[in-house]
Structures are given as structure tokens and as C-alpha cells.
Motif scaffolding. Structure first.
Motif, PDB file in Angstrom:
ATOM      1  N   ALA A  52      -1.640  17.710 -63.335  1.00 22.77           N
ATOM      2  CA  ALA A  52      -2.260  16.405 -63.578  1.00 22.77           C
ATOM      3  C   ALA A  52      -1.205  15.307 -63.679  1.00 22.77           C
ATOM      4  CB  ALA A  52      -3.099  16.450 -64.852  1.00 22.77           C
ATOM      5  N   LEU A  53      -0.091  15.597 -64.349  1.00 20.56           N
ATOM      6  CA  LEU A  53       0.984  14.604 -64.464  1.00 20.56           C
ATOM      7  C   LEU A  53       1.626  14.325 -63.111  1.00 20.56           C
ATOM      8  CD1 LEU A  53       2.780  15.593 -67.789  1.00 20.56           C
ATOM      9  CD2 LEU A  53       1.588  13.440 -67.307  1.00 20.56           C
ATOM     10  N   ARG A  54       1.819  15.365 -62.320  1.00 25.22           N
ATOM     11  CA  ARG A  54       2.429  15.165 -61.000  1.00 25.22           C
ATOM     12  C   ARG A  54       1.520  14.328 -60.110  1.00 25.22           C
ATOM     13  NH1 ARG A  54       4.394  20.448 -61.946  1.00 25.22           N
ATOM     14  NH2 ARG A  54       2.598  21.402 -60.915  1.00 25.22           N
ATOM     15  N   GLU A  55       0.206  14.509 -60.248  1.00 23.92           N
ATOM     16  CA  GLU A  55      -0.737  13.698 -59.477  1.00 23.92           C
ATOM     17  C   GLU A  55      -0.627  12.223 -59.879  1.00 23.92           C
ATOM     18  OE1 GLU A  55      -5.574  13.345 -58.708  1.00 23.92           O
ATOM     19  OE2 GLU A  55      -4.729  15.168 -59.582  1.00 23.92           O
ATOM     20  N   LYS A  56      -0.548  11.968 -61.196  1.00 28.26           N
ATOM     21  CA  LYS A  56      -0.375  10.588 -61.659  1.00 28.26           C
ATOM     22  C   LYS A  56       0.951  10.018 -61.167  1.00 28.26           C
ATOM     23  CE  LYS A  56      -3.041  10.949 -65.975  1.00 28.26           C
ATOM     24  NZ  LYS A  56      -2.967  10.878 -67.458  1.00 28.26           N
ATOM     25  N   ALA A  57       1.994  10.838 -61.231  1.00 23.88           N
ATOM     26  CA  ALA A  57       3.312  10.380 -60.795  1.00 23.88           C
ATOM     27  C   ALA A  57       3.289   9.979 -59.325  1.00 23.88           C
ATOM     28  CB  ALA A  57       4.345  11.480 -61.030  1.00 23.88           C
ATOM     29  N   THR A  58       2.617  10.756 -58.510  1.00 26.35           N
ATOM     30  CA  THR A  58       2.534  10.441 -57.080  1.00 26.35           C
ATOM     31  C   THR A  58       1.871   9.087 -56.858  1.00 26.35           C
ATOM     32  OG1 THR A  58       2.449  12.781 -56.501  1.00 26.35           O
ATOM     33  CG2 THR A  58       1.634  11.208 -54.865  1.00 26.35           C
ATOM     34  N   LEU A  59       0.765   8.854 -57.580  1.00 28.86           N
ATOM     35  CA  LEU A  59       0.068   7.568 -57.444  1.00 28.86           C
ATOM     36  C   LEU A  59       0.965   6.412 -57.853  1.00 28.86           C
ATOM     37  CD1 LEU A  59      -3.440   8.546 -58.886  1.00 28.86           C
ATOM     38  CD2 LEU A  59      -2.892   8.030 -56.501  1.00 28.86           C
ATOM     39  N   LEU A  60       1.665   6.570 -58.965  1.00 27.36           N
ATOM     40  CA  LEU A  60       2.535   5.492 -59.439  1.00 27.36           C
ATOM     41  C   LEU A  60       3.727   5.284 -58.514  1.00 27.36           C
ATOM     42  CD1 LEU A  60       2.505   6.210 -63.280  1.00 27.36           C
ATOM     43  CD2 LEU A  60       1.413   4.289 -62.098  1.00 27.36           C
ATOM     44  N   GLU A  61       4.272   6.363 -57.982  1.00 22.08           N
ATOM     45  CA  GLU A  61       5.413   6.235 -57.068  1.00 22.08           C
ATOM     46  C   GLU A  61       5.024   5.502 -55.791  1.00 22.08           C
ATOM     47  OE1 GLU A  61       7.957  10.188 -58.457  1.00 22.08           O
ATOM     48  OE2 GLU A  61       6.467  10.330 -56.861  1.00 22.08           O
ATOM     49  N   ILE A  62       3.814   5.719 -55.311  1.00 18.26           N
ATOM     50  CA  ILE A  62       3.330   4.992 -54.139  1.00 18.26           C
ATOM     51  C   ILE A  62       3.323   3.483 -54.407  1.00 18.26           C
ATOM     52  CG2 ILE A  62       1.262   4.557 -52.735  1.00 18.26           C
ATOM     53  CD1 ILE A  62       0.630   7.554 -52.995  1.00 18.26           C
ATOM     54  N   LEU A  63       3.021   3.121 -55.686  1.00 21.84           N
ATOM     55  CA  LEU A  63       2.981   1.707 -56.068  1.00 21.84           C
ATOM     56  C   LEU A  63       4.374   1.134 -56.305  1.00 21.84           C
ATOM     57  CD1 LEU A  63      -0.007   1.865 -58.589  1.00 21.84           C
ATOM     58  CD2 LEU A  63      -0.047   0.950 -56.252  1.00 21.84           C
ATOM     59  N   GLY A  64       5.375   1.993 -56.436  1.00 28.89           N
ATOM     60  CA  GLY A  64       6.738   1.516 -56.640  1.00 28.89           C
ATOM     61  C   GLY A  64       7.320   1.803 -58.011  1.00 28.89           C
TER      62      GLY A  64
END
Length: 490
Positions: A52-64
Motif C-alpha cells: 500500500a505504501l509503495r502504491e502511494k509512493a508511485t502516485l506521489l513520485e509521478i507528481l514530482g
């Protein structure tokens, strides 16, 4: 060059601001997302490394966002940080927060950030804290506000992050905001229209470092309140916190009581909810806001049902906050009728052989369990789990005459067993060792064997659940399923 954070808001660019976000739970994710959206340079940390954390991290990384996950990710404090936004679970003693303090970096919670971003003319806040009853009260309050025709939402510790509601493109008329002691610790500038501390009992002492610190953080909710500081007449500490608060000139102290209200209070006259606080003739008369039988009427449809005292107290507090916001008496009545309690909060789990089963798995500390037990005449009490440093002597002393028997589960069940031996030695006690499997089938069978016809088997553990279950909801679901299987076998 230092950054003037007081000059920043939702309509200004945060370009050049270097912000750190500690923890990627619900509130941490919302903070990182919002700060990046506003133009800040954001670094987010979390020692966890789940899917779940890695999924959130991916979304945030896409945003910068620069996201750092896993063990050791919080070992090094980054240079040049202008603002640290912490998640509620991070205690002040957390090394990264201690380092922020040593470097004079401002530390805010997500709620503090939300307040600063609401802007001029933003929706007013009606704020609620307390050891127990917060979620129920803000949900009642939301229902009352909506019955008035207002676009209202219950937010904060109840589920929807305050930041998400504040940044919503379609503005709300008013927010019912549940605040934990953790969130209040990191809040400085909130100025609610009306606020309340429902009750106070020892909880989260390990996080705060002592009862006095916990109490002081709860009391922060009253500071800068504009219209009404609502306190519990039966809990004098809440009134003392009002007296000590630095409020906006003209703000009034409003009590709620299960007794007959004095002027300046909301209380009960027989079964009627009586307002002697927000009417012109309060010195000699009262306005009726409904009846105790209206509380959750739509959910139960039984006008003869009397809700337990703590549920009535929550309704009185919600009514006081709503009236402080200008809500009409009829909306209080209609909102309480429309209110439906959350699952696992004094929820009916059915009857088996003339014994009533009740799921109050959300009672995760002794104060909540005590309130639940006081609502029944004779109970077989199911208790135990992770005690979080709590003690149980006061609880057992106050309810021992109601106990038909006790079934204990979980890692800290011995603490409760010792309190029962000291103060209720004649009450039968059975400890259920779970081994490797869910203990609820065995727990429910034992509880049913201790009960008599007309008794209540009450799951009100007084402890957290994570030693045996994913959360309190999973514990409650397991209990309800076990009751269903027992009924099928009977």
C-alpha cells in the motif's frame, strides 16, 4: 534565506519552499499531495515498505515528490528544510522531529496546514475531541447540520482528511472536525467557531509522556474559539480547560449535562433535550430540541429504546455545537433521528437463546469500555488486547455489580484479570488463549455459557486489537460472524 510561512496560503505559490512530510498514512499522503500541488519542493518519508505504501509512493513520485521508503529512510534529516509536516502517529520524541526542533524548523500537523490553507471566508470549523465519543459526535453533528440544509461534512480523525475537505473545489458551508490529541499537539493557529472536549481519561500516555501533557494537548482545542467552548458538566477537567483557554472576546462557556440544565447549559428534562444556552429567555425557560428517543431513530425505529448514557451525552454535545452555529431546534431533532451509528459502536449482533450480543469493538480503552458497560444491566464482558499502558482498577470497581462473567483475550489480558481478582473476586473469569487461530468462536461459546436469559454479551475490549486482529473493525467482524455461527448451531 528563511521563508515567511505566514504569508503563504492556497492562492499563493509555494515555489521555493522545501517541505518534508513524515509518514505516508492518510493525512501524510494528503499533505504531500497538497504541498506539491501548491508548488513546494516535497520530500516524503516513511519507515514502512508495504504494498500500500509503495502504491502511494508511485502516485506521489509521478507528481514530482521525492519519496523515501523503508527502514532507515528517516535516519538522515535533509538539508534546507523550511517546513516539516508530521503525521499524527509520530511522537514528539521521534528523532527526525527532535532534529527539526533542534534546527528551529517549524513542525505542523496536517490539520494545522489545512487551517492555514482554508483562506479568508473558508468554511467555519466546529471541532470535537475527547478520550471517547469523538467520531459518534462529529457524525451526529454532520447529520444535524445537514438537516438544517447546510453543505456539511464530518472530517479529520473520522476518516476524510481535513486538508482534502479544505482543498475541495466545491466549498463546504461548515466542517465538523474530529481531532485527536496527536493532531492537537501539532496545531497552533486553529480558531474554531465552537469546540468541545467531550471527556478525559488516561489514554496514549506513552505518546504524550504523561497525563498532564495529554490533558494539555486536548485543551488546545479551546484556544482561539470564537463563539462557544462546550464542556462536560460531569467531567470537571473539561470545564477547567475552558477556564484556562485563551479565547476570542465574547466566546461563551456552554455546558452539557445528563441532568436538568442550568442557564448556559443543554441537558435533559425527563426525556426531552432542553436548551438553556442559546435562547433569549434562558434564565427562566428552555427550548426543546427533541427527545432522547430521537437519537438514531431511523436506524432502529424503536421509540421505546433508550440509548446508553454516553450516546446521549454525545448527542447533547453535538446539539450544543450546532446551536452555537445557529442551527434551529427542529434540525437538531431531525438530524439526531437521521443519524446512524458506525459499525462496531454498540452495534446489535443479534440474540441467541434469550441472550443479547452487542459489538462495541471500537471501545479500545478502559474509559470507552466503562461507558459501554454502564449502558447494560447485566453483562458478560469480553475484554482484552493491547492495553497501551492503561490500568483497569477504576473500570472494574465501577462496573463489578453489572458483571455476570468475563471472558479475556489478547496479549494484556492478565492486567484485566488482576484487576478483577482485586476488586471483583466473585465474578467468573475465563481466559481464552488464541494459539494460532482467531479466538472468537471459543470466546462467544464461553460467553454464552456464562450468560443468563436477558443478559447481554458485550464485546467492549478496553484495549487495542493489533495483537490478534488487523484493527478493531476486523475484531468486531469476527465477533459478529462467531455469534451468527453460534445461532446457526443452536
Amino acid at each position: 534565506m528563511s521563508v515567511d510561512l505566514s504569508a503563504l496560503g492556497r492562492e499563493t505559490s509555494w515555489e521555493g519552499v522545501r517541505a518534508a512530510v513524515g509518514g505516508l498514512g492518510v493525512s501524510g499522503f494528503a499533505a504531500a499531495d497538497t504541498l506539491q500541488h501548491l508548488g513546494a519542493d516535497v520530500i516524503a518519508f516513511d519507515d514502512g515498505d508495504s504494498d500500500a505504501l509503495r502504491e502511494k509512493a508511485t502516485l506521489l513520485e509521478i507528481l514530482g515528490v521525492d519519496v523515501r521508503l523503508g527502514p532507515g529512510s528517516t535516519d538522515t534529516f535533509p538539508e534546507g528544510i523550511d517546513l516539516f509536516v508530521t503525521s499524527p502517529g509520530w511522537a514528539p520524541s521521534t528523532p527526525m522531529l527532535a532534529e527539526a526542533a533542534a534546527r528551529a524548523v517549524p513542525v505542523w500537523g496536517e490539520v494545522e496546514l489545512a487551517w492555514r490553507l482554508r483562506g479568508e471566508g473558508g468554511a467555519p470549523w466546529l471541532t470535537v475531541t475527547g478520550t471517547n465519543g469523538k467520531t459518534t459526535t462529529v457524525q451526529m453533528l454532520e447529520s444535524i447540520l445537514r438537516a438544517q440544509g447546510l453543505n456539511a461534512l464530518a472530517v479529520g480523525n473520522v476518516g476524510t482528511p481535513v486538508l482534502e475537505a479544505v482543498m475541495n473545489p466545491e466549498p463546504f458551508d461548515v466542517l465538523a472536525v474530529e481531532l485527536s490529541s496527536y493532531q492537537l499537539h501539532w496545531s497552533q493557529s486553529i480558531s474554531a467557531r465552537a469546540s468541545t472536549v467531550l471527556n478525559l481519561a488516561p489514554d496514549h500516555i506513552d505518546w504524550h509522556g504523561g497525563l498532564d501533557a495529554y490533558t494539555a494537548d486536548k485543551g488546545r482545542i479551546y484556544h482561539n474559539t470564537q463563539v462557544a467552548c462546550v464542556y462536560n458538566v460531569e467531567d470537571p477537567v473539561t470545564e477547567r480547560l475552558v477556564e484556562e483557554a485563551d479565547v476570542i472576546e465574547g466566546c461563551r462557556a456552554i455546558g452539557f449535562t445528563l441532568g436538568i440544565p442550568a442557564p448556559g447549559m443543554i441537558g435533559l428534562v425527563d426525556d426531552a433535550i432542553a436548551d438553556r444556552a442559546f435562547i433569549a429567555g434562558r434564565a427562566s425557560s428552555a427550548a426543546e430540541l427533541g427527545s432522547v428517543h430521537d437519537i438514531g431513530l431511523d436506524a432502529h425505529g424503536d421509540r421505546d429504546r433508550v440509548p446508553p448514557p454516553h450516546m446521549v451525552a454525545n448527542a447533547l454535545a453535538a446539539a450544543a455545537l450546532a446551536r452555537a452555529h445557529g442551527v434551529e431546534p427542529r434540525a437538531v431533532r431531525d438530524g439526531l433521528r437521521a443519524f446512524t451509528p458506525d459499525a462496531h459502536r454498540i452495534a446489535d449482533a443479534g440474540d441467541v437463546g434469550g441472550v443479547h450480543f452487542v459489538d462495541d469493538s471500537k471501545a479500545t480503552n478502559p474509559h470507552a469500555a466503562q461507558a459501554s458497560l454502564r449502558g447494560v444491566e447485566h453483562a458478560v464482558w469480553i475484554a482484552g488486547g493491547l492495553a497501551k499502558g492503561a490500568t483497569f482498577d477504576e473500570l472494574v470497581l465501577s462496573v463489578r455489580d453489572r458483571l455476570r462473567g468475563v471472558v479475556l483475550i489478547g496479549a494484556d489480558r492478565a492486567l484485566i484479570a488482576e484487576a478483577l481478582r482485586r476488586h471483583a473476586p466473585d465474578v467468573p473469569v475465563v481466559e481464552v488463549d488464541s494459539g494460532e487461530t482467531d479466538p472468537m468462536d471459543r470466546v462467544v461459546e464461553v460467553a454464552a455459557s456464562l450468560a443468563r436469559e436477558g443478559d447481554t454479551v458485550l464485546l467492549a475490549p478496553g484495549c487495542a486489537s493489533m495483537d490478534q486482529f488487523a484493527n478493531y473493525a476486523a475484531r468486531g467482524d469476527s465477533f459478529v460472524a462467531a455469534v451468527r455461527r453460534l445461532r446457526d448451531r443452536s
